[in-house]
Design an enzyme around this catalytic site. Structure first.
Site, mmCIF file in Angstrom:
data_model
loop_
_atom_site.group_PDB
_atom_site.id
_atom_site.type_symbol
_atom_site.label_atom_id
_atom_site.label_comp_id
_atom_site.label_asym_id
_atom_site.label_seq_id
_atom_site.Cartn_x
_atom_site.Cartn_y
_atom_site.Cartn_z
ATOM 1 N N SER A 119 0.677 -1.238 0.155
ATOM 2 C CA SER A 119 -0.173 0.062 -0.016
ATOM 3 C C SER A 119 0.535 1.442 -0.054
ATOM 4 O O SER A 119 2.179 1.540 0.798
ATOM 5 C CB SER A 119 -1.152 0.062 1.709
ATOM 6 O OG SER A 119 -1.303 1.198 1.874
ATOM 7 N N TYR A 134 -2.912 -0.964 9.866
ATOM 8 C CA TYR A 134 -2.503 -0.967 8.360
ATOM 9 C C TYR A 134 -1.379 -1.056 8.114
ATOM 10 O O TYR A 134 -0.837 -1.945 7.355
ATOM 11 C CB TYR A 134 -4.150 -0.798 8.236
ATOM 12 C CG TYR A 134 -4.102 -0.677 6.855
ATOM 13 C CD1 TYR A 134 -4.731 -1.891 6.387
ATOM 14 C CD2 TYR A 134 -3.803 0.280 5.860
ATOM 15 C CE1 TYR A 134 -4.798 -2.213 5.288
ATOM 16 C CE2 TYR A 134 -3.274 0.055 4.448
ATOM 17 C CZ TYR A 134 -4.124 -0.901 3.914
ATOM 18 O OH TYR A 134 -4.091 -1.221 2.791
#
Length: 681
Positions: free
Chosen positions: A558, A571
């Site tokens: 990401s 996350y």
């Protein structure tokens, strides 16, 4: 279409589909059927007699009108007058084109003469196991008379072609009482004046041969069971098969990569447990349809079923070297100045006692069909040994067919392989969102795909959308559970032979500020993405190294792995973990030609399982925008002002793995439409 013409063609298609639907009648894509009937010549308005015959390629069970070649019968039969003889009979295939009637349809096959020259309105040429068993029996001619009386006539082996058509036509003329013939070493041909009569005659020959074999065969046609060669218990043999599959695929792909198929069919295990299996396997297959897909003979592991895996690996490597040398010698014995170049010396069939059969081909369907054909060959050997002894055509004749100029021309007409052809991919979290888009792109580019997901039903549904088991299979996996990961990888190697490309995509996210993030929140996200990626990469790397064919591991990380955003500690930290795994594994696995790269997407809202599960609403709240506007919000903060979709991430996976970036490893590719704060430094 003339009314009579339509009924003739319709009856032919229906008969073909019925015969082809039952594997005891003929093998996949094997055999051909035909019908003759009247039509009106659109140029002259006169009546003409046409021949409709299954064209080159195709399968009787799924035959449609488009798979038929349509020829003028008068022109086809006129070729008898210009036939230059058996030494030049290959030229007749090109002459069939000048007999075609109308446009479209399939190309005429080498067997067209058999159907057009025989004086019967309907002809079936089939490859039933029972018929080939008689055709390959050492005393097949005597047995034909004993089994069928004067209703079926023996025709000695002749390579398929124009002369064989003349031979069968002569048999039909000389024996008006006959309904068909046994073609030595090859199969059967039957005929009738109606479509129903031809089908009835074909089935009678097949059933009569089968009944005779069943009645006269001993209990152990392959000889007594060898001590230690019996089938292993199911769980044990499948575990051993999964351990051996990558090694075997690497050996079978020495000349060119192959897709694999595994079966532990009881008939294969019975054959490999019997004393005569080494002798029979060495004799090879006989029917041309069989050995064109299985090669002239298989590689057979000569160890007992309980031999340790590593001992099997070492012996397989030795046997592979010997197999390649033997195949090269076979080629050298028979090749002439005009022979096509050797097509590769690796086995297409590998047999492991107690475990089963591994078969290989350019794609999953080809590999599966090769295994089905060798199972046909086992059935043939059982029948021939049961009533006589198995005596296939000699290897010189096999070579003439395997390296036939017409076969070479057929191979040359095959479409160029897709970029990911022969590659086997495992994608985690692939039943929805980014993972599903990646799986779809890989499959579209020729890969076989294992869709691994927590939700087995959704995984199977996604696999079905991609084309079913010859393209994709769905498996359940919790990537945080190593046993489950290993089971998914075992499913990949047993389903397709091995593994080449792994995409660590499974993920989830809980958007919370630091003080609201619980230990359970932290552990869950790290278990799935950091630990899960580690477990998948670790267990997949074992397969990739054992195959010795290189490979790709791709992490869907990401932009958050480098971008510090609010309320996202767990996350983003686990994504940073994944990003560094890419660098660490690239450094460690490079010596094995395994490339490890990552992709850093921006937030993918549309189609995303993560966003649909509540993450989108929480991120929208953080940024103070309506949830339905979140994708547009993300787009507006990028340099390109474009929203990132699952397909864009899939495009990056393809770019990294399709071959043009063959010297790239340890790279992170941003797919974020330009987020300056996430630029790699």
């Amino acid at each position: 279409m003339h009314t009579t013409t339509h009924s003739v063609v319709e009856a032919l298609i229906e008969r073909s589909n019925r015969l082809g639907a039952d594997p005891k009648n003929t093998n996949y894509a094997g055999g051909n059927t035909s019908a003759q009937g009247p039509a009106t010549d659109p140029v002259t308005g006169e009546d003409v007699e046409l021949l409709w015959v299954k064209g080159s390629g195709g399968d009787l069970g799924t035959l449609t009108e488009q798979g038929l070649a349509t020829l003028r019968l008068d022109r086809l039969r006129a070729l008898v007058e210009v036939y230059p003889g058996v030494e030049r009979e290959d030229e007749m295939v090109a002459a069939f084109d000048y007999c075609l009637h109308g446009k479209g349809g399939a190309a005429p096959s080498i067997d067209t003469a058999m159907h057009g020259l025989v004086d019967a309105a309907h002809v079936d040429h089939l490859h039933p196991d029972s018929g080939i068993a008689v055709a390959t029996a050492a005393d097949g001619q005597r047995l034909t008379a004993e089994i069928f009386g004067d209703r079926v006539v023996w025709v000695p082996w002749r390579r398929p072609g124009f002369q064989l058509g003349l031979d069968i036509a002569a048999v039909k003329e000389a024996h008006p009482e006959a309904i068909g013939c046994i073609l030595g070493g090859h199969g059967i041909t039957a005929w009738g004046e109606t479509s129903e009569e031809a089908e009835t005659n074909s089935r009678w020959i097949i059933d009569t041969a089968e009944a005779y074999i069943d009645q006269h065969s001993p209990d152990e046609p392959f000889g007594p069971v060898l001590d230690g060669y019996e089938a292993l218990p199911e769980a044990e043999r499948r575990a051993k098969a999964a351990a051996l599959a990558p090694v075997i695929r690497g050996l079978a792909g020495h000349d060119r990569p192959q897709v694999g198929h595994f079966t532990d069919d009881a008939r294969v295990l019975e054959f490999l447990a019997a004393a005569e299996h080494p002798r029979l396997a060495a004799l090879g297959t006989s029917c041309p349809d069989h050995f064109l897909r299985t090669k002239v003979k298989p590689l057979v592991l000569d160890l007992s079923a309980d031999a340790p895996v590593q001992e099997c690996v070492s012996r397989l490597q030795e046997l592979h070297e010997a197999y390649r040398a033997d195949y090269q010698a076979y080629y050298d014995r028979h090749a002439g100045p005009d022979s096509p170049a050797i097509r590769g010396a690796d086995p297409a069939i590998v047999l492991v006692p107690g475990v089963g059969m591994f078969s290989f081909g350019k794609d999953k369907q080809t590999a599966r069909v090769a295994g089905e054909f060798y199972l046909n060959a086992i059935n043939v050997m059982r029948g021939a040994e049961g009533i006589s002894s198995y005596a296939p055509i000699d290897e010189a004749e096999k070579f003439r067919i395997e390296y036939w100029a017409l076969e070479e021309a057929k191979l040359a007409r095959m479409p160029k392989p897709k970029p990911l052809a022969t590659r086997i991919a495992l994608v985690t979290g692939a039943a929805s969102g980014i993972g599903k888009a990646i799986a779809a792109r890989l499959a579209a580019e020729g890969a076989c795909v294992v869709i691994a997901d927590l939700d087995l039903e959704k995984a199977r549904a996604a696999a079905a959308e991609l084309g079913g088991p010859d393209v994709a299979v769905g498996v359940a996996v919790n990537v945080a559970d190593e046993a489950a990961v290993q089971a998914a990888i075992d499913a990949a190697v047993l389903g397709f032979g091995g593994l080449d490309l792994v995409v660590n995509n499974a993920g989830l996210s809980l958007s919370k500020p630091l003080l609201e993030t619980t230990e359970a929140d932290w552990d869950l996200q790290h278990d799935v993405m950091a630990k899960g990626s580690f477990l998948v990469s670790k267990n997949a790397a074992r397969v990739l190294i054992a195959q010795d064919m290189g490979g790709d591991i791709v992490y869907i990380s990401s932009k958050n792995s480098v971008f510090a955003g609010p309320n996202n500690i767990a996350y983003s930290a686990t994504k940073a973990d994944q990003a560094h795994q890419v660098r660490l594994l690239a450094a460690e696995l490079g010596e094995h030609q395994i490339r490890v790269n990552g992709i850093n997407p921006d937030g993918v809202v549309r189609g995303s399982g993560i966003f649909a599960g509540g993450w989108g609403a929480k991120r929208a709240a953080v940024y103070g925008v309506p949830e339905e506007e979140l994708g547009k919000f993300y787009a507006q903060r990028t340099l390109l002002k474009r929203e990132v979709l699952p397909e864009h991430v899939a495009n990056a996976v393809f770019a990294l793995t399709a071959g043009d970036l063959s010297h790239t490893t340890g790279l992170h590719v941003p797919v974020d439409a330009g987020v300056a704060a996430a630029f790699l430094r």
